[in-house]
Write a protein that holds these residues in place. Structure first.
Motif, mmCIF file in Angstrom:
data_model
loop_
_atom_site.group_PDB
_atom_site.id
_atom_site.type_symbol
_atom_site.label_atom_id
_atom_site.label_comp_id
_atom_site.label_asym_id
_atom_site.label_seq_id
_atom_site.Cartn_x
_atom_site.Cartn_y
_atom_site.Cartn_z
ATOM 1 N N ASN A 93 21.099 8.800 32.498
ATOM 2 C CA ASN A 93 22.719 8.986 32.001
ATOM 3 C C ASN A 93 23.550 8.935 33.325
ATOM 4 N N ALA A 94 22.992 9.456 34.293
ATOM 5 C CA ALA A 94 23.800 9.591 35.682
ATOM 6 C C ALA A 94 23.608 8.223 36.238
ATOM 7 N N ALA A 95 22.831 7.573 36.238
ATOM 8 C CA ALA A 95 22.729 6.273 36.827
ATOM 9 C C ALA A 95 23.818 5.167 35.927
ATOM 10 N N LEU A 96 23.910 5.350 34.726
ATOM 11 C CA LEU A 96 24.820 4.543 33.918
ATOM 12 C C LEU A 96 26.258 4.939 34.388
ATOM 13 N N THR A 97 26.454 6.309 34.636
ATOM 14 C CA THR A 97 27.677 6.683 35.149
ATOM 15 C C THR A 97 28.134 6.170 36.463
ATOM 16 N N GLN A 98 27.223 6.066 37.360
ATOM 17 C CA GLN A 98 27.244 5.795 38.735
ATOM 18 C C GLN A 98 27.386 4.058 38.723
ATOM 19 N N ILE A 99 26.966 3.474 37.736
ATOM 20 C CA ILE A 99 27.045 1.939 37.709
ATOM 21 C C ILE A 99 28.401 1.765 37.112
ATOM 22 N N LYS A 100 29.154 2.519 36.352
ATOM 23 C CA LYS A 100 30.575 2.273 36.153
ATOM 24 C C LYS A 100 31.303 2.793 37.150
ATOM 25 N N ALA A 101 31.072 3.569 38.099
ATOM 26 C CA ALA A 101 31.810 3.845 39.201
ATOM 27 C C ALA A 101 31.799 2.995 40.304
ATOM 28 N N LEU A 102 30.624 2.359 40.832
ATOM 29 C CA LEU A 102 30.508 1.539 41.790
ATOM 30 C C LEU A 102 31.050 0.214 41.442
ATOM 31 N N TRP A 103 30.789 -0.280 40.278
ATOM 32 C CA TRP A 103 31.051 -1.627 39.777
ATOM 33 C C TRP A 103 32.044 -1.477 38.510
ATOM 34 N N PRO A 104 33.130 -1.103 38.249
ATOM 35 C CA PRO A 104 33.798 -1.072 37.125
ATOM 36 C C PRO A 104 34.262 -2.092 36.193
ATOM 37 N N GLN A 105 33.814 -3.393 36.775
ATOM 38 C CA GLN A 105 33.867 -4.491 35.781
ATOM 39 C C GLN A 105 32.624 -4.580 34.915
ATOM 40 N N THR A 106 31.507 -3.803 35.272
ATOM 41 C CA THR A 106 30.165 -4.283 34.543
ATOM 42 C C THR A 106 30.533 -4.192 33.191
#
Length: 147
Positions: A93-106
């Motif tokens: 769950n936190a990794a998915l949140t982190q991905i959205k923060a690191l790479w918002p266009q994902t």
């Protein structure tokens, strides 16, 4: 569990040693799978660590950006002594949140999942996109999550 994400060059030698020690303990020793566990992807990945209050590494995942507005989660592990308390769910769950923060266009997250974890990854919305295949003698399947 305290979660932190660091680029390779920001890891301390002790953090890097803890990551490699845990990854080898699980992927090579526990799963009886001799392969080149440490690779060059480590140099460009974001290293997502779940730390216990005493500082030991409880859980880990490697986060990577991919072409076409995609990201990847890899090397997902929970320390054997820390399993069964929901740390894997918390990590993903936190990794998915982190991905959205690191790479918002994902728009898509990819994972190469060990097949026995199919239900676990489906619980986050991942869907299989390949047949089951052997990777280093272990059944895997490719899965994706559309964001």
């Amino acid at each position: 569990m305290d979660l932190k994400v660091l680029a390779f060059d920001d890891l301390t030698p002790r953090q890097l040693q803890a990551i490699y020690k845990l990854r080898v303990a699980i992927f090579v020793v526990e799963q009886n799978c001799p392969y080149q566990e440490v690779d060059d992807v480590d140099l460009t990945a974001q290293h997502f660590m779940g730390l216990a209050p005493d500082g030991h590494l409880m859980a880990y995942a490697r986060l990577m950006v991919e072409p076409n507005q995609q990201a990847r989660i890899g090397r997902v592990i929970v320390n054997q002594a820390d399993r069964g308390d929901g740390h894997g769910q918390q990590l993903i769950n936190a990794a998915l949140t982190q991905i959205k923060a690191l790479w918002p266009q994902t728009t898509q997250v990819n994972i190469q999942a060990q097949h026995y974890l199919d239900r676990f990854y489906r619980s986050f919305g991942f869907k299989p996109v390949s047949p089951i295949y052997l990777e280093d003698g272990i059944p895997h399947q490719d899965m994706v999550l559309h964001l």
